[in-house]
Design a protein around this motif. Sequence first.
Motif, short mmCIF file in Angstrom:
data_model
loop_
_atom_site.label_atom_id
_atom_site.label_comp_id
_atom_site.label_asym_id
_atom_site.label_seq_id
_atom_site.Cartn_x
_atom_site.Cartn_y
_atom_site.Cartn_z
N GLN A 1 0.83 -1.19 0.00
CA GLN A 1 0.00 0.00 0.00
C GLN A 1 0.87 1.25 0.00
N VAL A 2 0.49 2.22 -0.83
CA VAL A 2 1.21 3.49 -0.91
C VAL A 2 0.21 4.61 -0.70
N GLN A 3 0.45 5.43 0.28
CA GLN A 3 -0.40 6.60 0.51
C GLN A 3 0.39 7.84 0.15
N LEU A 4 -0.22 8.69 -0.68
CA LEU A 4 0.44 9.91 -1.14
C LEU A 4 -0.29 11.13 -0.58
N GLN A 13 -0.39 35.14 -7.52
CA GLN A 13 -0.56 36.02 -8.68
C GLN A 13 0.28 35.53 -9.84
N ALA A 14 -0.13 35.88 -11.03
CA ALA A 14 0.64 35.52 -12.23
C ALA A 14 2.07 36.02 -12.09
N GLY A 15 3.00 35.17 -12.47
CA GLY A 15 4.42 35.48 -12.34
C GLY A 15 5.03 34.98 -11.04
N GLY A 16 4.19 34.54 -10.13
CA GLY A 16 4.66 34.06 -8.85
C GLY A 16 5.11 32.61 -8.89
N SER A 17 5.43 32.09 -7.70
CA SER A 17 5.97 30.74 -7.58
C SER A 17 5.26 29.97 -6.48
N LEU A 18 5.21 28.67 -6.64
CA LEU A 18 4.75 27.76 -5.60
C LEU A 18 5.61 26.50 -5.66
N ARG A 19 5.70 25.84 -4.53
CA ARG A 19 6.42 24.56 -4.47
C ARG A 19 5.50 23.51 -3.89
N LEU A 20 5.20 22.52 -4.69
CA LEU A 20 4.35 21.43 -4.26
C LEU A 20 5.21 20.29 -3.72
N SER A 21 4.68 19.60 -2.73
CA SER A 21 5.35 18.43 -2.17
C SER A 21 4.42 17.24 -2.24
N CYS A 22 5.02 16.07 -2.39
CA CYS A 22 4.27 14.81 -2.41
C CYS A 22 5.02 13.85 -1.50
N ALA A 23 4.43 13.54 -0.38
CA ALA A 23 5.05 12.62 0.58
C ALA A 23 4.40 11.26 0.44
N ALA A 24 5.23 10.25 0.23
CA ALA A 24 4.73 8.89 0.07
C ALA A 24 4.95 8.11 1.36
N ARG A 25 3.86 7.61 1.91
CA ARG A 25 3.92 6.81 3.13
C ARG A 25 3.86 5.35 2.73
N THR A 26 5.04 4.73 2.68
CA THR A 26 5.11 3.36 2.21
C THR A 26 6.47 2.78 2.54
N THR A 27 6.51 1.46 2.56
CA THR A 27 7.80 0.78 2.69
C THR A 27 8.27 0.27 1.34
N ALA A 28 7.43 0.46 0.31
CA ALA A 28 7.76 -0.02 -1.02
C ALA A 28 8.76 0.91 -1.69
N SER A 29 9.49 0.37 -2.64
CA SER A 29 10.40 1.17 -3.44
C SER A 29 9.61 1.82 -4.57
N ILE A 30 9.65 3.12 -4.64
CA ILE A 30 8.89 3.85 -5.64
C ILE A 30 9.73 4.07 -6.88
N ASN A 31 9.19 3.71 -8.02
CA ASN A 31 9.92 3.90 -9.27
C ASN A 31 9.70 5.30 -9.81
N VAL A 32 8.68 5.48 -10.61
CA VAL A 32 8.42 6.78 -11.21
C VAL A 32 7.43 7.56 -10.36
N ILE A 33 7.70 8.83 -10.18
CA ILE A 33 6.77 9.75 -9.54
C ILE A 33 6.36 10.80 -10.57
N CYS A 34 5.07 11.03 -10.66
CA CYS A 34 4.55 11.96 -11.65
C CYS A 34 3.72 13.05 -10.98
N TRP A 35 3.68 14.18 -11.61
CA TRP A 35 2.73 15.24 -11.27
C TRP A 35 1.79 15.40 -12.46
N TYR A 36 0.50 15.31 -12.19
CA TYR A 36 -0.54 15.58 -13.17
C TYR A 36 -1.33 16.79 -12.71
N ARG A 37 -2.11 17.35 -13.62
CA ARG A 37 -3.03 18.41 -13.23
C ARG A 37 -4.32 18.28 -14.03
N GLN A 38 -5.37 18.79 -13.42
CA GLN A 38 -6.67 18.77 -14.08
C GLN A 38 -7.38 20.09 -13.84
#
Length: 114
Positions: A1-4, A13-38
């Motif tokens: 099980q992997v919880q993200l 505002q336009a021109g600004g910045s943000l930093r997103l984080s994704c923390a994975a709670r798991t003992t598994a080895s994670i291969n690819v990590i992706c960011w999607y948007r909708q």
Amino acid sequence: QVQLVESGGGLVQAGGSLRLSCAARTTASINVICWYRQAPGKQRELVADINRSGITIYADSVKGRFTISRDNAKNTAFLQMNSLKPEDTAVYYCKADARGLGYWGLGTQVTVSS
């Protein structure tokens, strides 16, 4: 099980910045990590991904503005978003591939005002 768990979204505002984080709670080895948007009324789209070796892929719309990175020891991934545009407004989702399966987070809202 992997919880993200994503964090770091917000209103900027336009021109600004943000930093997103994704923390994975798991003992598994994670291969690819992706960011999607909708965005409202649109299909979910791939923004960027990074494999365990650090090789990255970006959507053309974010190249030169967004940077994906990861900390394998902490099972955490990041998306640094600079020069944000109103068209970047969307719910951003983290997806991780582990043990041959894909796992999704619940998403974090990013809103860019003009």
